[in-house]
Each structure stands twice: as structure tokens, then as C-alpha cells.
Design a protein around this motif. Structure first.
Motif, PDB file in Angstrom:
ATOM      1  N   PHE A 162       0.826  -1.209   0.000  1.00 37.37           N
ATOM      2  CA  PHE A 162       0.000   0.000   0.000  1.00 37.37           C
ATOM      3  C   PHE A 162       0.861   1.260   0.000  1.00 37.37           C
ATOM      4  O   PHE A 162       0.487   2.281  -0.587  1.00 37.37           O
ATOM      5  CB  PHE A 162      -0.949   0.003   1.195  1.00 37.37           C
ATOM      6  CG  PHE A 162      -2.208  -0.770   0.966  1.00 37.37           C
ATOM      7  CD1 PHE A 162      -3.013  -0.505  -0.138  1.00 37.37           C
ATOM      8  CD2 PHE A 162      -2.607  -1.760   1.836  1.00 37.37           C
ATOM      9  CE1 PHE A 162      -4.175  -1.223  -0.361  1.00 37.37           C
ATOM     10  CE2 PHE A 162      -3.769  -2.479   1.619  1.00 37.37           C
ATOM     11  CZ  PHE A 162      -4.558  -2.209   0.521  1.00 37.37           C
ATOM     12  N   THR A 165       1.733   1.917  -3.424  1.00 40.49           N
ATOM     13  CA  THR A 165       0.576   2.491  -4.116  1.00 40.49           C
ATOM     14  C   THR A 165       0.480   3.990  -3.880  1.00 40.49           C
ATOM     15  O   THR A 165       0.210   4.771  -4.814  1.00 40.49           O
ATOM     16  CB  THR A 165      -0.714   1.809  -3.629  1.00 40.49           C
ATOM     17  OG1 THR A 165      -0.641   0.403  -3.894  1.00 40.49           O
ATOM     18  CG2 THR A 165      -1.926   2.387  -4.324  1.00 40.49           C
ATOM     19  N   LEU A 199       3.445  -1.224 -11.715  1.00 40.61           N
ATOM     20  CA  LEU A 199       2.528  -1.742 -10.700  1.00 40.61           C
ATOM     21  C   LEU A 199       1.978  -3.112 -11.088  1.00 40.61           C
ATOM     22  O   LEU A 199       1.817  -3.994 -10.229  1.00 40.61           O
ATOM     23  CB  LEU A 199       1.378  -0.763 -10.485  1.00 40.61           C
ATOM     24  CG  LEU A 199       1.726   0.577  -9.829  1.00 40.61           C
ATOM     25  CD1 LEU A 199       0.485   1.450  -9.696  1.00 40.61           C
ATOM     26  CD2 LEU A 199       2.369   0.369  -8.465  1.00 40.61           C
ATOM     27  N   TYR A 203       2.380  -6.536  -8.905  1.00 42.10           N
ATOM     28  CA  TYR A 203       1.278  -7.388  -8.468  1.00 42.10           C
ATOM     29  C   TYR A 203       1.510  -8.843  -8.880  1.00 42.10           C
ATOM     30  O   TYR A 203       1.218  -9.763  -8.106  1.00 42.10           O
ATOM     31  CB  TYR A 203      -0.043  -6.889  -9.040  1.00 42.10           C
ATOM     32  CG  TYR A 203      -1.226  -7.664  -8.517  1.00 42.10           C
ATOM     33  CD1 TYR A 203      -1.610  -7.555  -7.188  1.00 42.10           C
ATOM     34  CD2 TYR A 203      -1.946  -8.532  -9.328  1.00 42.10           C
ATOM     35  CE1 TYR A 203      -2.677  -8.270  -6.689  1.00 42.10           C
ATOM     36  CE2 TYR A 203      -3.020  -9.255  -8.839  1.00 42.10           C
ATOM     37  CZ  TYR A 203      -3.384  -9.120  -7.520  1.00 42.10           C
ATOM     38  OH  TYR A 203      -4.434  -9.846  -7.015  1.00 42.10           O
ATOM     39  N   ALA A 314      -5.821  -1.497  -6.410  1.00 40.84           N
ATOM     40  CA  ALA A 314      -4.749  -0.508  -6.491  1.00 40.84           C
ATOM     41  C   ALA A 314      -3.609  -0.950  -7.402  1.00 40.84           C
ATOM     42  O   ALA A 314      -3.058  -0.137  -8.165  1.00 40.84           O
ATOM     43  CB  ALA A 314      -4.213  -0.209  -5.090  1.00 40.84           C
ATOM     44  N   LEU A 315      -3.232  -2.236  -7.338  1.00 38.53           N
ATOM     45  CA  LEU A 315      -2.055  -2.715  -8.064  1.00 38.53           C
ATOM     46  C   LEU A 315      -2.375  -3.403  -9.381  1.00 38.53           C
ATOM     47  O   LEU A 315      -1.470  -3.614 -10.197  1.00 38.53           O
ATOM     48  CB  LEU A 315      -1.256  -3.687  -7.188  1.00 38.53           C
ATOM     49  CG  LEU A 315      -0.632  -3.115  -5.924  1.00 38.53           C
ATOM     50  CD1 LEU A 315       0.061  -4.212  -5.135  1.00 38.53           C
ATOM     51  CD2 LEU A 315       0.348  -1.993  -6.247  1.00 38.53           C
TER      52      LEU A 315
END
Length: 383
Positions: A162, A165, A199, A203, A314-315
Motif C-alpha cells: 500500500f 501504491t 505496478l 502485483y 490498487a495494483l
């Protein structure tokens, strides 16, 4: 032959042979699992109301009632699969199936140029999962079990991701503030697109780390959870998961379409609808699933559903939308407004400070809900 010292009945600590569920017994168990199944009659009614163009109030009400039992069945399917694998896999499946629908809808909206709507809904989904879903899970689970424990290592890994992020969202936002005009917009777009690629790679690496190289780091860490035996076969559980997701997506689509009419009738702002109302409705299945398993003290599954879902948005989903915008020549970027960026930062900070110890209680749930309430009040008053 049994001796005189052998007990007539097996002890609770001894190994008892349980009969394996069959397809027929699985269907019966699912049908009798909850009284909410009676509400399944609203599934076809909601779809018919949407197809025939009924009023927004009727479409909203029928599809809202339809999503409630579907969300419960989705949670049941997740639990059944988790009993045969582990809570990490169960939470990942629940988050993935829930977010898959959202990703498809967001990409279709991007194709039509609805960039602001997509950004607001994605940000709202992150906030609702981190604050609302996790908050209700901690609150209701804590009221029943006082102190609940979950895997601290998995929570700390999520906290680190996070933080990445936040970095990925802050840089485009700062660039947008610092460089103005067409040159600034072009720079923000380029930075956002390449950041999105990074990103996505992160992930994928996280999934490899979680499922392949270090699965022991994410092992269930809650010995106090009640032991359960599967009540459905694996094929039936997987089929239930897929079918529930498909019907949730269909009913949720009509539900979301009706919200605009509802918001106009109630005088709600577009910002509030995009950041608060749409994510709550769209993620109803995850909300019900997380709270349900929290009441059963399966907190690793709760973390997998709520925190895992936010992390996936988010990812994975957000970068995927940026890449889709790149393909469709739409200026979708990671640059949010200053207020939205600060809200995400503070929400992640509050959540990380509460989950890194691997324990939760009802007060922590109340704090998360209070944080979500503050965010909701802010966007409620924005016109």
C-alpha cells in the motif's frame, strides 16, 4: 474386538469419519444454508425490471434485494473452497471474482470516455474495502470474539504494498500541480502509463511470492477458528462461485444504472455517488462475505477479502484501466485531485497502523468506520 476399556462413543478429540458430500447433498446444503435464499426470487425480477425499462426506484429496489442472497452464496462458495485449500486462496478468489466485474465495467466506461467516473469508482472501491468492509468485520467480529488474530506477516506485506501504491499516486498528482498546461498533462500521462506497467509487474510478483515461493508466510494463523467440514463438493462450490458472480454482475449493472436516477431524486452529488454510493453497491458481495466470515472468527479470510481486494484494485485494476486508456487513446492517468490523493494516503495510514500487529477488536473496527464516515461527510457536502 473392542476391549472393556474402549469407550462406547468416540471422544470429541478422536478422529471421527465424516461422510464426503455428494452433488445432491451439496445442493441441499446450499439451499438450506440461509433463509436469505428466499430472496433469490428477486434475481429474475430485477433483471426483468432492468430489461423492460422500469422506473429507477423499482429497478434499484428489486436488484438491491437480489444482490443480498447472491452475496451470501458467493461468501458460502468462498468458504467451501477455503476449507479445501486455505483462507489465503479463498480470499484471493473472492476478491478476484468480485473485482473482475468491476474491471470489465470500468474498461467499457473508459472506452466511452467516462474517465472521471472510472477514477472515482476505483478510488471509492479502495476506500470502501479498507475502511467500511474491514471496519464492519472488525466491529461485528470483535463484539462476538473480543480479540481476533490473523497473520501479521501477511498484513505487514500488504502494508508495504500500500505504501508503494501511495507513492505511485502521489507522483502524478504532484506533477499535475507543478507543471500546468498541455505539457503538464502530457507528462502526467506518460508517467502514469509507465508507472501502471510497473505496478502490474509488482502485483504479478506479489502473487508469485504469495502462492509459489513463500506460501508459508501466508499460512492461516488463527488456531481459535472453529473447525468445519466441507458441506459441498469442490465442483459444486466452484460452480456456485462462478454462477453467483455472473448473476451479481448482471443485477449490479442494472443497480448501478439506476443510481443516477436515484441520486437525482435524492439530490446527491456526482462525487458522492462515484466515491461512496457506487462502490458500496458494487462491492456488496465482498461486504457480506467479509462480515460473515468475521463472525466465524476466520480473520485471515477477512484480510484476504477486504485488504486483498483493495490491493488488487490498487495494483492491478487501476493500472489495467490506465493501460486500457492507452489502447483506447483515452487520457486515463493516475493523477487524482489533491483531496482524493490525501484521503487515500490517510486511509492507508490508518488501516496500516491497525493491521500490522496481527490482532483486531471491536474498537479498531469502530475507528475504521469513523474514518469512512468522515470521508463520506466530506464528499456528501461537495457539489
Amino acid at each position: 474386538m473392542a476391549s472393556e476399556t474402549d469407550p462406547l462413543l468416540p471422544s470429541h478429540n478422536g478422529s471421527i469419519q465424516h461422510s464426503s458430500p455428494t452433488t445432491l447433498s451439496s445442493i441441499k446444503a446450499i439451499a438450506a444454508s440461509t433463509y436469505l435464499n428466499y430472496l433469490l426470487v428477486f434475481v429474475p425480477l430485477g433483471l426483468i425490471a432492468g430489461l423492460t425499462g422500469q422506473s429507477a426506484q423499482i429497478v434499484f429496489t428489486l436488484n438491491f434485494l437480489a444482490i443480498i442472497p447472491l452475496a451470501k452464496l458467493l461468501g458460502l462458495a468462498t468458504e467451501e473452497i477455503a476449507l479445501r485449500t486455505n483462507q489465503t486462496i479463498g480470499g484471493l478468489l473472492n476478491a478476484t471474482f468480485g473485482n473482475l466485474v468491476e474491471a470489465i465495467v470500468a474498461i467499457l466506461a473508459l472506452k466511452n470516455g467516462l474517465i472521471q467516473v472510472v477514477q472515482s469508482s476505483l478510488l471509492g472501491s479502495i476506500l470502501s474495502n479498507l475502511l467500511l468492509v474491514l471496519g464492519f468485520s472488525f466491529l461485528l467480529g470483535g463484539l462476538q470474539h473480543k480479540t481476533q488474530k490473523f497473520n501479521a506477516t501477511a498484513a505487514q506485506t500488504a502494508a508495504s504494498l500500500f505504501c508503494l501504491t501511495i507513492l505511485a499516486l502521489f507522483i502524478p498528482a504532484v506533477l499535475q500541480w507543478q507543471v500546468s498546461g498541455e505539457e503538464g498533462e502530457a507528462l502526467v500521462l506518460v508517467v502514469s502509463r509507465y508507472t501502471a506497467l510497473i505496478l502490474l509487474v509488482v502485483y504479478i510478483l506479489y502473487l508469485v511470492f504469495q502462492l509459489k515461493t513463500h506460501p508459508d508466510f501466508f499460512a492461516d494463523d488463527n488456531e481459535s477458528a472453529e473447525a468445519e467440514e466441507p458441506s459441498a463438493t469442490l465442483p459444486v462450490a466452484v460452480s456456485l462461485l462462478v454462477l453467483s458472480t455472473l448473476f451479481v454482475s448482471a443485477n449490479a449493472e442494472y443497480l448501478v444504472d439506476s443510481i443516477e436516477g436515484i441520486s437525482e431524486a435524492w439530490g446527491l452529488s456526482e462525487t458522492f455517488v462515484g466515491l461512496i454510493l457506487l462502490p458500496i453497491v458494487g462491492n456488496a458481495a465482498e461486504h457480506v462475505s467479509a462480515v460473515s466470515v468475521a463472525m466465524k472468527n476466520k480473520m485471515d479470510l477477512v484480510i484476504g477479502i477486504s485488504v486483498g481486494s483493495s490491493m488488487q484494485i490498487a495494483l492491478f485494476v487501476t493500472p489495467l484501466c490506465v493501460i486500457a486508456g492507452w489502447i483506447f487513446t483515452q487520457p486515463m492517468s493516475l493523477a487524482f485531485t489533491p483531496l482524493e490523493t490525501v484521503v487515500v494516503f490517510v486511509s492507508v495510514f490508518v488501516t496500516n497502523s491497525l493491521i500490522t500487529d496481527g490482532e483486531s477488536n471491536w474498537l479498531e473496527g469502530a475507528l475504521l468506520l469513523a474514518a469512512y464516515g468522515v470521508v463520506a461527510v466530506v464528499f456528501w457536502n461537495m457539489k
